[in-house]
Design a protein around this motif. Structure first.
Motif, PDB file in Angstrom:
ATOM      1  N   LEU A 134       0.814  -1.214   0.000  1.00 20.82           N
ATOM      2  CA  LEU A 134       0.000   0.000   0.000  1.00 20.82           C
ATOM      3  C   LEU A 134       0.849   1.266   0.000  1.00 20.82           C
ATOM      4  O   LEU A 134       0.449   2.292  -0.549  1.00 20.82           O
ATOM      5  N   ASN A 135       2.048   1.204   0.616  1.00 24.65           N
ATOM      6  CA  ASN A 135       2.860   2.417   0.777  1.00 24.65           C
ATOM      7  C   ASN A 135       3.918   2.604  -0.301  1.00 24.65           C
ATOM      8  O   ASN A 135       4.440   3.706  -0.465  1.00 24.65           O
ATOM      9  N   GLN A 136       4.244   1.548  -1.033  1.00 26.64           N
ATOM     10  CA  GLN A 136       5.326   1.638  -2.000  1.00 26.64           C
ATOM     11  C   GLN A 136       4.836   1.638  -3.448  1.00 26.64           C
ATOM     12  O   GLN A 136       5.611   1.387  -4.368  1.00 26.64           O
ATOM     13  N   GLY A 137       3.580   1.866  -3.627  1.00 33.27           N
ATOM     14  CA  GLY A 137       3.066   2.090  -4.964  1.00 33.27           C
ATOM     15  C   GLY A 137       3.052   0.881  -5.874  1.00 33.27           C
ATOM     16  O   GLY A 137       3.226   1.016  -7.086  1.00 33.27           O
ATOM     17  N   ILE A 138       2.849  -0.307  -5.332  1.00 32.68           N
ATOM     18  CA  ILE A 138       2.679  -1.472  -6.201  1.00 32.68           C
ATOM     19  C   ILE A 138       1.373  -1.303  -6.967  1.00 32.68           C
ATOM     20  O   ILE A 138       0.320  -1.045  -6.381  1.00 32.68           O
ATOM     21  N   PHE A 139       1.439  -1.437  -8.268  1.00 34.00           N
ATOM     22  CA  PHE A 139       0.274  -1.155  -9.104  1.00 34.00           C
ATOM     23  C   PHE A 139      -0.901  -2.051  -8.734  1.00 34.00           C
ATOM     24  O   PHE A 139      -0.754  -3.275  -8.605  1.00 34.00           O
ATOM     25  N   PHE A 140      -2.070  -1.436  -8.560  1.00 30.03           N
ATOM     26  CA  PHE A 140      -3.319  -2.146  -8.236  1.00 30.03           C
ATOM     27  C   PHE A 140      -3.157  -2.995  -6.960  1.00 30.03           C
ATOM     28  O   PHE A 140      -3.814  -4.029  -6.809  1.00 30.03           O
ATOM     29  N   GLY A 141      -2.277  -2.558  -6.076  1.00 26.91           N
ATOM     30  CA  GLY A 141      -1.937  -3.364  -4.895  1.00 26.91           C
ATOM     31  C   GLY A 141      -3.108  -3.735  -4.007  1.00 26.91           C
ATOM     32  O   GLY A 141      -3.110  -4.818  -3.397  1.00 26.91           O
ATOM     33  N   ASP A 142      -4.113  -2.852  -3.925  1.00 27.50           N
ATOM     34  CA  ASP A 142      -5.239  -3.138  -3.043  1.00 27.50           C
ATOM     35  C   ASP A 142      -6.127  -4.272  -3.558  1.00 27.50           C
ATOM     36  O   ASP A 142      -7.061  -4.700  -2.881  1.00 27.50           O
ATOM     37  N   TYR A 158       1.101 -13.555  -3.290  1.00 25.82           N
ATOM     38  CA  TYR A 158      -0.194 -12.887  -3.160  1.00 25.82           C
ATOM     39  C   TYR A 158      -1.000 -13.188  -4.426  1.00 25.82           C
ATOM     40  O   TYR A 158      -0.428 -13.377  -5.507  1.00 25.82           O
ATOM     41  N   THR A 159      -2.319 -13.224  -4.291  1.00 31.33           N
ATOM     42  CA  THR A 159      -3.174 -13.439  -5.450  1.00 31.33           C
ATOM     43  C   THR A 159      -4.188 -12.309  -5.588  1.00 31.33           C
ATOM     44  O   THR A 159      -4.620 -11.725  -4.592  1.00 31.33           O
ATOM     45  N   GLN A 160      -4.548 -12.031  -6.809  1.00 34.90           N
ATOM     46  CA  GLN A 160      -5.554 -11.001  -7.089  1.00 34.90           C
ATOM     47  C   GLN A 160      -6.935 -11.507  -6.690  1.00 34.90           C
ATOM     48  O   GLN A 160      -7.262 -12.679  -6.876  1.00 34.90           O
ATOM     49  N   LYS A 161      -7.737 -10.610  -6.141  1.00 33.70           N
ATOM     50  CA  LYS A 161      -9.104 -10.962  -5.741  1.00 33.70           C
ATOM     51  C   LYS A 161     -10.078 -10.680  -6.886  1.00 33.70           C
ATOM     52  O   LYS A 161      -9.921  -9.712  -7.621  1.00 33.70           O
ATOM     53  N   ALA A 162     -11.062 -11.564  -7.006  1.00 37.50           N
ATOM     54  CA  ALA A 162     -12.099 -11.392  -8.027  1.00 37.50           C
ATOM     55  C   ALA A 162     -13.449 -11.654  -7.390  1.00 37.50           C
ATOM     56  O   ALA A 162     -13.835 -12.795  -7.171  1.00 37.50           O
ATOM     57  N   LYS A 163     -14.155 -10.582  -7.056  1.00 38.84           N
ATOM     58  CA  LYS A 163     -15.483 -10.695  -6.449  1.00 38.84           C
ATOM     59  C   LYS A 163     -15.475 -11.597  -5.217  1.00 38.84           C
ATOM     60  O   LYS A 163     -16.341 -12.442  -5.029  1.00 38.84           O
ATOM     61  N   GLY A 164     -14.460 -11.411  -4.384  1.00 38.13           N
ATOM     62  CA  GLY A 164     -14.404 -12.140  -3.124  1.00 38.13           C
ATOM     63  C   GLY A 164     -13.616 -13.431  -3.169  1.00 38.13           C
ATOM     64  O   GLY A 164     -13.379 -14.048  -2.127  1.00 38.13           O
ATOM     65  N   ARG A 173      -1.145 -12.296  -9.902  1.00 39.80           N
ATOM     66  CA  ARG A 173      -0.302 -12.793  -8.808  1.00 39.80           C
ATOM     67  C   ARG A 173       0.889 -11.864  -8.582  1.00 39.80           C
ATOM     68  O   ARG A 173       1.412 -11.262  -9.514  1.00 39.80           O
ATOM     69  N   ILE A 174       1.294 -11.740  -7.320  1.00 40.46           N
ATOM     70  CA  ILE A 174       2.554 -11.085  -6.972  1.00 40.46           C
ATOM     71  C   ILE A 174       3.409 -12.110  -6.239  1.00 40.46           C
ATOM     72  O   ILE A 174       2.962 -12.702  -5.247  1.00 40.46           O
ATOM     73  N   THR A 175       4.616 -12.328  -6.719  1.00 40.71           N
ATOM     74  CA  THR A 175       5.553 -13.254  -6.081  1.00 40.71           C
ATOM     75  C   THR A 175       6.715 -12.445  -5.525  1.00 40.71           C
ATOM     76  O   THR A 175       7.486 -11.841  -6.286  1.00 40.71           O
ATOM     77  N   PHE A 176       6.826 -12.418  -4.199  1.00 35.23           N
ATOM     78  CA  PHE A 176       7.915 -11.709  -3.531  1.00 35.23           C
ATOM     79  C   PHE A 176       9.074 -12.677  -3.316  1.00 35.23           C
ATOM     80  O   PHE A 176       8.938 -13.674  -2.596  1.00 35.23           O
ATOM     81  N   HIS A 177      10.219 -12.382  -3.908  1.00 36.25           N
ATOM     82  CA  HIS A 177      11.393 -13.250  -3.815  1.00 36.25           C
ATOM     83  C   HIS A 177      12.240 -12.860  -2.612  1.00 36.25           C
ATOM     84  O   HIS A 177      12.539 -11.673  -2.416  1.00 36.25           O
ATOM     85  N   TYR A 186      10.313  -8.539  -6.747  1.00 35.09           N
ATOM     86  CA  TYR A 186       9.008  -9.170  -6.909  1.00 35.09           C
ATOM     87  C   TYR A 186       8.623  -9.195  -8.381  1.00 35.09           C
ATOM     88  O   TYR A 186       9.084  -8.400  -9.192  1.00 35.09           O
ATOM     89  N   GLU A 187       7.771 -10.158  -8.713  1.00 35.01           N
ATOM     90  CA  GLU A 187       7.166 -10.275 -10.045  1.00 35.01           C
ATOM     91  C   GLU A 187       5.668 -10.104  -9.892  1.00 35.01           C
ATOM     92  O   GLU A 187       5.086 -10.584  -8.915  1.00 35.01           O
ATOM     93  N   GLN A 188       5.040  -9.467 -10.854  1.00 36.04           N
ATOM     94  CA  GLN A 188       3.598  -9.221 -10.777  1.00 36.04           C
ATOM     95  C   GLN A 188       2.923  -9.476 -12.108  1.00 36.04           C
ATOM     96  O   GLN A 188       3.430  -9.097 -13.167  1.00 36.04           O
ATOM     97  N   THR A 189       1.804 -10.148 -12.052  1.00 42.12           N
ATOM     98  CA  THR A 189       0.892 -10.231 -13.190  1.00 42.12           C
ATOM     99  C   THR A 189      -0.447  -9.658 -12.747  1.00 42.12           C
ATOM    100  O   THR A 189      -0.781  -9.682 -11.555  1.00 42.12           O
ATOM    101  N   TYR A 190      -1.195  -9.157 -13.702  1.00 41.92           N
ATOM    102  CA  TYR A 190      -2.477  -8.528 -13.382  1.00 41.92           C
ATOM    103  C   TYR A 190      -3.511  -8.951 -14.408  1.00 41.92           C
ATOM    104  O   TYR A 190      -3.344  -8.709 -15.608  1.00 41.92           O
ATOM    105  N   ALA A 191      -4.553  -9.604 -13.947  1.00 43.37           N
ATOM    106  CA  ALA A 191      -5.575 -10.115 -14.857  1.00 43.37           C
ATOM    107  C   ALA A 191      -6.357  -8.993 -15.519  1.00 43.37           C
ATOM    108  O   ALA A 191      -6.820  -9.131 -16.660  1.00 43.37           O
ATOM    109  N   GLY A 192      -6.511  -7.869 -14.812  1.00 38.96           N
ATOM    110  CA  GLY A 192      -7.299  -6.757 -15.328  1.00 38.96           C
ATOM    111  C   GLY A 192      -8.444  -6.437 -14.395  1.00 38.96           C
ATOM    112  O   GLY A 192      -8.622  -7.059 -13.335  1.00 38.96           O
ATOM    113  N   LYS A 193      -9.216  -5.441 -14.774  1.00 37.95           N
ATOM    114  CA  LYS A 193     -10.382  -5.063 -13.975  1.00 37.95           C
ATOM    115  C   LYS A 193     -11.453  -6.140 -14.098  1.00 37.95           C
ATOM    116  O   LYS A 193     -11.794  -6.575 -15.199  1.00 37.95           O
TER     117      LYS A 193
END
Length: 303
Positions: A134-142, A158-164, A173-177, A186-193
């Motif tokens: 939340l504080n370091q500006g990871i894209f779409f982190g919330d 970490y995994t992206q949430k989709a309607k709960g 997914r975000i993978t923190f090494h 870290y590596e990040q993928t984003y499925a989209g809105k």
């Protein structure tokens, strides 16, 4: 003789007999259908017990949820974000144009280097990463939530949430090494809105998911199921030209076979087993995950 009276008696007797027969027929039909339903639910579990498969049946719910398909419109949103940053930001896109990689200039300590990862402190680790996201500006982190620790790759996922529910196929997914107890990249993928598409569907229950695995010979003799299945999403259709992915609900099931932990995905609508689950969120590479399995130490989860 009073023929009208006799006729009335016969008529009443005939009606009474018909009512009795109809009552008996429907009562018997109800009993048969109830017994059949009960047998269909109980027989697989009884057979599993005979095969030495260990589980606590009370942990598995009979509840059948209503859950919709969802769609995600990606439009290369991560790449758009990266392109807007200064060139010296330390963030870059991988060759697939969908995976962001960032090397941290200042490592984030999760636990001291002289200590080992402790599953009892996993909530504390997650709190540190939550604050960083939340504080370091990871894209779409919330839109992401803690999932688990992978011991073989020494990473936290970490995994992206989709309607709960979680997206479990690696597309969100975000993978923190880690290096020791410090996050170094870290590596990040984003499925989209995420948007709901279509009406909610009736899902099979947790119990049905376990039964489906057994009936498809996925649960071997001596297997141990200690965790309840988790509901999430898996990409069922990709439309690259439109930048859209369609995701369907799946049951994520973990069980132990000997000294090995295995993961299986069960289609939560029709009970089929998803075989092509090489992108399942385990932290493993595709070559290591081709059989959908992972080691016991990988399955350390917050929930």
């Amino acid at each position: 003789m009073d023929f009208k009276r006799i006729e009335l008696i016969f008529l009443l007797t005939f009606l009474s007999l018909n009512i009795f027969l109809l009552y008996s027929y429907f009562g018997k039909a109800d009993t048969l259908s109830y017994e059949t339903a009960e047998s269909a639910n109980s027989v697989p579990f009884e057979e599993m017990k005979k095969d030495g498969i260990k589980f606590d049946e009370k942990k598995f719910s009979d509840e059948k949820l209503l859950v919709p398909y969802v769609k995600a419109k990606n439009e290369n949103l991560l790449k758009q974000k990266v392109d807007s940053l200064p060139k010296d930001s330390g963030i870059q896109m991988e060759d697939d144009k969908r995976t962001l990689y960032r090397s941290l200039s200042e490592p984030l300590e999760i636990f001291p280097d002289d200590k080992k990862f402790d599953s009892k402190n996993i909530k504390n680790y997650a709190e540190k990463l939550d604050a960083y996201i939340l504080n370091q500006g990871i894209f779409f982190g919330d839109e992401y939530t803690f999932f688990k620790y992978s011991a073989t790759q020494n990473s936290i996922i970490y995994t992206q949430k989709a309607k709960g529910f979680r997206i479990l196929d690696g597309t969100g997914r975000i993978t923190f090494h880690l290096n020791g107890g410090n996050v170094i990249a870290y590596e990040q993928t984003y499925a989209g809105k995420i948007e709901v598409t279509g009406k909610s569907r009736n899902l099979i229950s947790e119990k049905n998911a376990i039964e489906a695995l057994y009936q498809n010979n996925e649960l071997m003799q001596g297997s141990v199921i200690s965790e309840t299945p988790k509901l999430g999403y898996y990409q069922t259709l990709s439309l690259p030209k439109d930048g859209v992915g369609i995701y369907g609900p799946v049951w994520y099931v973990v069980f132990k076979n000997g000294n090995e932990e295995k993961i299986r995905l069960v289609n939560a609508i029709d009970g089929s087993i998803i075989k092509n689950n090489t992108k399942i969120t385990t932290g493993e590479t595709d070559s290591e995950q081709t059989n959908g399995s992972t080691k016991q130490e990988d399955i350390i989860e917050l929930e």
